[in-house]
Design an enzyme around this catalytic site. Sequence first.
Site, PDB file in Angstrom:
ATOM      1  N   ALA A   1      41.445  25.697   2.315  1.00  0.00           N
ATOM      2  CA  ALA A   1      41.588  26.781   1.328  1.00  0.00           C
ATOM      3  C   ALA A   1      40.426  26.799   0.342  1.00  0.00           C
ATOM      4  O   ALA A   1      40.615  26.927  -0.864  1.00  0.00           O
ATOM      5  CB  ALA A   1      42.925  26.675   0.599  1.00  0.00           C
TER       6      ALA A   1
ATOM      7  N   ASP B   1      50.616  16.431   1.290  1.00  0.00           N
ATOM      8  CA  ASP B   1      50.942  17.847   1.142  1.00  0.00           C
ATOM      9  C   ASP B   1      52.261  18.141   1.862  1.00  0.00           C
ATOM     10  O   ASP B   1      52.465  19.202   2.429  1.00  0.00           O
ATOM     11  CB  ASP B   1      49.821  18.727   1.705  1.00  0.00           C
TER      12      ASP B   1
END
Length: 429
Positions: free
Chosen positions: A247, A304
């Site tokens: 990202a 995550d």
Amino acid sequence: MPGKTEPESHVIKFTNCRIVKGDKLIEQDVWIDSTSGKILRDQEAFYGLHLSPDEVIDLGGRILAPGLIDCQLNGAQGFDFSVPQASKEEYDEGLRLVNKGLARTGVTSYLPTLVSSTAEVYQKVLPSLGPSGSKHTPEDGAESLGAHVEGPFLCPARNGVHKKEVLRYATTPDDLAACYGRENFYGDTKTIRLITAAPEVGNMLQTIPHIVSQGIIYSVGHSDATYEQALEATHQGATMITHLFNAMRPFYHRNPGIFGLLGHQSNHPIRPYYGIIADGIHLHPTSIRIAYNAHPEGLVLVTDAMKLCGLPDGVYDWTNGERIIKTGARLTLEGSDKIAGSSATLIECVNNFRRWSGASTAQALNAATAVPARLLGLQGVKGCLDSGADADLLVLSDEDDPYSGRTLTVNQVWKRGSKIYDMGKDADL
């Protein structure tokens, strides 16, 4: 009136074990006080003081390591931190299940992480996610070190699975306080420990010094920042990069982007820490090796992980009304190939990182213990076996697996001097 009587110490000596010292494993005994929950002075001091342990535990050559620290965890055990419940009591009960489940995987401390949400959601759940503090008992399992808010001040072009409708930009620090709740952002009631935001969005670059002045770590993430913008963010106080490579603007030879911070060699004293998700899905093993070789002291292993950890494969509802497909450790947004997080445990990431990076066992363990502790300003308290540190300990075996090679396995978990999990028995948690 008689004074308060202090509880007697119960001293435990771990012997015949290997511990992390720098980049190596060495043979050394470890002494702890299970009453205070602290690691005690080394054995030479005890010989000088003529003290004897109340209990001696022979680990048979296994590894004794600090408890793991996960700086990016979105949920576990079917519970999502970003989803408010009908009542605070119900939410806190889900949190307790997460804490106990995490401890069984070797994680003794973590930052509960919230995805981009509305101000209403933040202000409803953040009061439950602050540092656990003294009210936390060993039997509660893993403890929160404060919340990680990943968003909503992110770049819409690098949103990943964050819902674009809730993304926003800040022009002043008051915009952050209004979003998260002033009591969660300021003062003694502050629950936030780390903020992930895109430095190029709004006036975030000018806002970073104010964030850092509150004792909150600023991490660059979900960002289209150029190298120059990312570098300026570090000058303003950024000390972390959230899930490196994911990202963010890709590396390009004429503009290395955020990744270029790992190679910055000027007089600027800070090369940032950076999160790496070593689950075999988010990153190619070679990408991990390149990052580690560029800046080994800054690599922080994170999962995550989503609430789907430990659940069977299938299709599950996502927090923003969409759905996630779980296939093994791989989580993707239904109808796309967008990665929606990880379902790997942190000890699995440690094992993967050791295999892929060329790191030693000690270095791999440091990436999930000592390094995140330094990032959080908790060196000497968490992530180490130093005198005075919290006695959050793992007993690990390191044996050959026929499919994946040498593998670290969590045999026991100790939280502040109390054994809370033993693989050889029924789970205590």
